[in-house]
Design a protein around this motif. Structure first.
Motif, short mmCIF file in Angstrom:
data_model
loop_
_atom_site.label_atom_id
_atom_site.label_comp_id
_atom_site.label_asym_id
_atom_site.label_seq_id
_atom_site.Cartn_x
_atom_site.Cartn_y
_atom_site.Cartn_z
N LYS A 81 7.12 42.05 64.46
CA LYS A 81 6.49 41.64 63.21
C LYS A 81 5.58 42.76 62.74
CE LYS A 81 6.61 36.73 64.44
NZ LYS A 81 5.82 35.49 64.65
N PHE A 82 5.69 43.12 61.45
CA PHE A 82 4.92 44.23 60.90
C PHE A 82 3.90 43.73 59.90
CE2 PHE A 82 9.10 45.81 62.07
CZ PHE A 82 8.79 46.91 62.83
N GLN A 83 2.74 44.39 59.87
CA GLN A 83 1.74 44.09 58.86
C GLN A 83 0.92 45.36 58.59
OE1 GLN A 83 1.86 41.63 61.52
NE2 GLN A 83 0.73 42.86 62.99
N MET A 110 1.95 46.56 64.32
CA MET A 110 3.07 45.67 64.64
C MET A 110 2.73 44.80 65.84
SD MET A 110 5.97 48.09 66.41
CE MET A 110 5.68 48.90 67.98
N THR A 111 3.38 43.64 65.86
CA THR A 111 3.18 42.69 66.95
C THR A 111 4.52 42.39 67.60
OG1 THR A 111 1.31 41.69 65.79
CG2 THR A 111 2.32 40.39 67.54
N LEU A 112 4.51 42.40 68.92
CA LEU A 112 5.69 42.02 69.70
C LEU A 112 5.38 40.69 70.39
CD1 LEU A 112 8.39 42.38 71.18
CD2 LEU A 112 7.21 43.87 72.81
N PRO A 113 5.89 39.57 69.84
CA PRO A 113 5.69 38.28 70.52
C PRO A 113 6.48 38.25 71.82
CG PRO A 113 6.32 38.00 68.20
CD PRO A 113 6.59 39.43 68.56
N LEU A 114 5.85 37.77 72.88
CA LEU A 114 6.51 37.67 74.18
C LEU A 114 7.07 36.25 74.29
CD1 LEU A 114 3.75 39.52 76.22
CD2 LEU A 114 5.86 40.48 75.26
N THR A 115 8.24 36.07 73.71
CA THR A 115 8.79 34.72 73.52
C THR A 115 9.69 34.25 74.66
OG1 THR A 115 10.58 35.70 72.23
CG2 THR A 115 8.67 34.87 71.01
N THR A 116 10.02 35.14 75.58
CA THR A 116 10.89 34.76 76.69
C THR A 116 10.24 35.16 78.01
OG1 THR A 116 12.09 36.86 76.79
CG2 THR A 116 12.90 35.22 75.21
#
Length: 199
Positions: A81-83, A110-116
């Motif tokens: 995700k970029f902002q 940028m954000t890297l969600p740790l979804t797994t």
């Protein structure tokens, strides 16, 4: 190996910018191509994304391996995700053998969600690499909320080569690609780029 691949792709996709300091025609072309470039990322059209990279880099980096890497990242559930992306400055570099070069300094957030579970497990490996690349103070690892956020300033090299329809193509200017850039970009241009980047 996975850590290196993840770092390479994180660098690759973090390239949102608006060209300044170049002539009007170049600014317009860069605008158009960057918009398309980012759309490939949004659509996860990695085949299309590779078409925006200066092709000579594939003399030193396998395109097939890149495709496999992108597929692996998708399977791992990586969604960036970029902002707050903006260009801080853009400079023309020397033209050599009718090939034009430009250096763009841009702000990255940028954000890297740790979804797994896999991504959560990789976090202790990814974070030090990001810190090495962006600076320790520019990387936030929020273990409680499961995300990594990266803020910093990075460089992108634009290349407009008549052999490739004189369209602006891109090289990521960081340690991940430095070896390939040294082999395909003239020494004079590399020296100018290094001076701008403060190296």
């Amino acid at each position: 190996m996975r850590k290196i691949i993840v770092m390479m792709v994180l660098s690759l996709v973090a390239t949102s910018f608006y060209g300044q300091g170049l002539n009007q025609k170049d600014r317009q072309q860069i605008d158009q191509r960057v918009g398309s470039f980012l759309q490939q990322i949004s659509d996860k059209n990695y085949t299309g994304l590779v078409d925006y990279i200066y092709p000579r880099v594939f003399e030193h980096t396998s395109k097939d391996q890149m495709f496999k890497t992108f597929a692996m990242l998708e399977q791992m559930g990586i969604t960036l995700k970029f902002q707050n992306m903006e260009v801080l400055e853009a400079n023309s570099l020397s033209t050599v053998d009718n090939i034009e070069y430009a250096m763009i300094k841009y702000n990255l957030d940028m954000t890297l969600p740790l979804t797994t579970d896999d991504l959560k497990g990789f976090a202790p490996l990814i974070v030090p690499s990001l810190e090495s690349n962006f600076g320790k103070g520019n990387v936030i690892y929020n273990k409680a909320e499961n995300y990594i956020r990266v803020k910093g300033q990075k460089y992108l090299m634009g290349v407009k080569d008549p052999e490739y329809k004189s369209q602006w193509l891109f090289l990521i200017y960081d340690a991940s690609f430095k070896s390939a850039i040294t082999k395909i970009v003239p020494a004079k241009v590399n020296q100018q780029a290094a001076a701008i980047a403060g190296e």
